[in-house]
Design an enzyme around this catalytic site. Sequence first.
Site, mmCIF file in Angstrom:
data_model
loop_
_atom_site.group_PDB
_atom_site.id
_atom_site.type_symbol
_atom_site.label_atom_id
_atom_site.label_comp_id
_atom_site.label_asym_id
_atom_site.label_seq_id
_atom_site.Cartn_x
_atom_site.Cartn_y
_atom_site.Cartn_z
ATOM 1 N N ARG A 163 9.986 1.664 8.692
ATOM 2 C CA ARG A 163 9.063 1.594 7.563
ATOM 3 C C ARG A 163 8.832 2.955 6.911
ATOM 4 O O ARG A 163 8.060 3.078 5.970
ATOM 5 C CB ARG A 163 7.713 1.013 8.011
ATOM 6 C CG ARG A 163 7.770 -0.472 8.320
ATOM 7 C CD ARG A 163 6.515 -0.923 9.052
ATOM 8 N NE ARG A 163 5.314 -0.756 8.266
ATOM 9 C CZ ARG A 163 4.769 -1.692 7.510
ATOM 10 N NH1 ARG A 163 5.347 -2.864 7.395
ATOM 11 N NH2 ARG A 163 3.661 -1.466 6.856
ATOM 12 N N SER A 220 1.710 4.515 3.830
ATOM 13 C CA SER A 220 2.341 3.366 4.477
ATOM 14 C C SER A 220 2.754 2.326 3.442
ATOM 15 O O SER A 220 3.802 1.684 3.585
ATOM 16 C CB SER A 220 1.423 2.746 5.526
ATOM 17 O OG SER A 220 0.192 2.340 4.957
ATOM 18 N N GLU A 221 1.955 2.150 2.374
ATOM 19 C CA GLU A 221 2.343 1.266 1.277
ATOM 20 C C GLU A 221 1.774 1.766 -0.040
ATOM 21 O O GLU A 221 0.702 2.385 -0.083
ATOM 22 C CB GLU A 221 1.865 -0.173 1.514
ATOM 23 C CG GLU A 221 2.758 -0.999 2.410
ATOM 24 C CD GLU A 221 2.056 -1.441 3.674
ATOM 25 O OE1 GLU A 221 2.765 -1.877 4.593
ATOM 26 O OE2 GLU A 221 0.828 -1.343 3.750
ATOM 27 N N THR A 222 2.515 1.472 -1.094
ATOM 28 C CA THR A 222 2.075 1.679 -2.470
ATOM 29 C C THR A 222 2.235 0.348 -3.184
ATOM 30 O O THR A 222 3.272 -0.314 -3.050
ATOM 31 C CB THR A 222 2.915 2.763 -3.171
ATOM 32 O OG1 THR A 222 2.725 4.020 -2.511
ATOM 33 C CG2 THR A 222 2.521 2.892 -4.639
#
Length: 305
Positions: free
Chosen positions: A229, A45-47
Amino acid sequence: MTCRYAIYDVFTDTRLAGNPLAVVFDADGLDEGTMQRIAGEFNLSETVFVKAAENPAHTARLRIFTPGRELPFAGHPTVGAAIAIAEAGGNNGTGAPDQVSVLEENVGPVRCAVRLGGDKAAFAEFDLPRKSERLEATFDRQAIADALSLKPGEIGFENHTPTLWSAGAAFVMIPVHDLTAAAAVEFDPALWERCAPFAEGRLAPAYLYCRGGVNHNAKFHSRMFSADRGLSEDPATGSAAAALSGAIHFFDKLVDGHHPLLIEQGVEMGRPSHIHLHLDVAGGVIAGARIGGEAVRIASGTLDL
């Protein structure tokens, strides 16, 4: 060029739960396009990419990417990066159990307190870089219900109605009747694109919430869905919990004092997460707000670029 990386499960003290995060160290030599491609490679979902701080008094500069775009601010990368930097001895190499850091994000500097856990999971808490504020938007209850595969009567509870809030990233706050309604949601990205507003340069994601939780300590149960996203549902969204603080105060009229609220998310995904939201209310307004949670490292390695 090589970069160290680590994978953390954030907003949990249990491996293979919470929200996974890739933390890439030694990222000063990476340009924006390369960081975006690496985030796509991890496909989490995020880095978050850790660079040298622009202000020497600060701890690090962070750049946060989803598989599809850069974010100005996000909660679980802030918590995870603060803990990862502290565990790596990055706060002046002290290794002290209690540390304070300032992380430079696109939204601005974010002050974090980190408590290293020894045999327990580490915990980090940050001051919201911006207080949650309501943004102008109107909503069609039927259209929202259709996008979530719910009945219109399942949208809202008590005096809570759909509203748009941001504390650095905008979300449509959608109250749903109860845990049963939350569990029944089937998100349709195409229908959401038709009814969701654009805010702060992007299509606002849907953040569903209701009172209570599967965990008896939880004050609110939540789910977050997005059409843009790269990943439809998120198991823990600290920036959405930050935005929710404004909606809670607006609808519940919190009295002056300290309000600790535990928010659970990710239950339906099999990755239960627990986000600690603390609100300080004075003179009828939110005087301060903090987001906190635990994180555990599950993997580490090297990127050969």
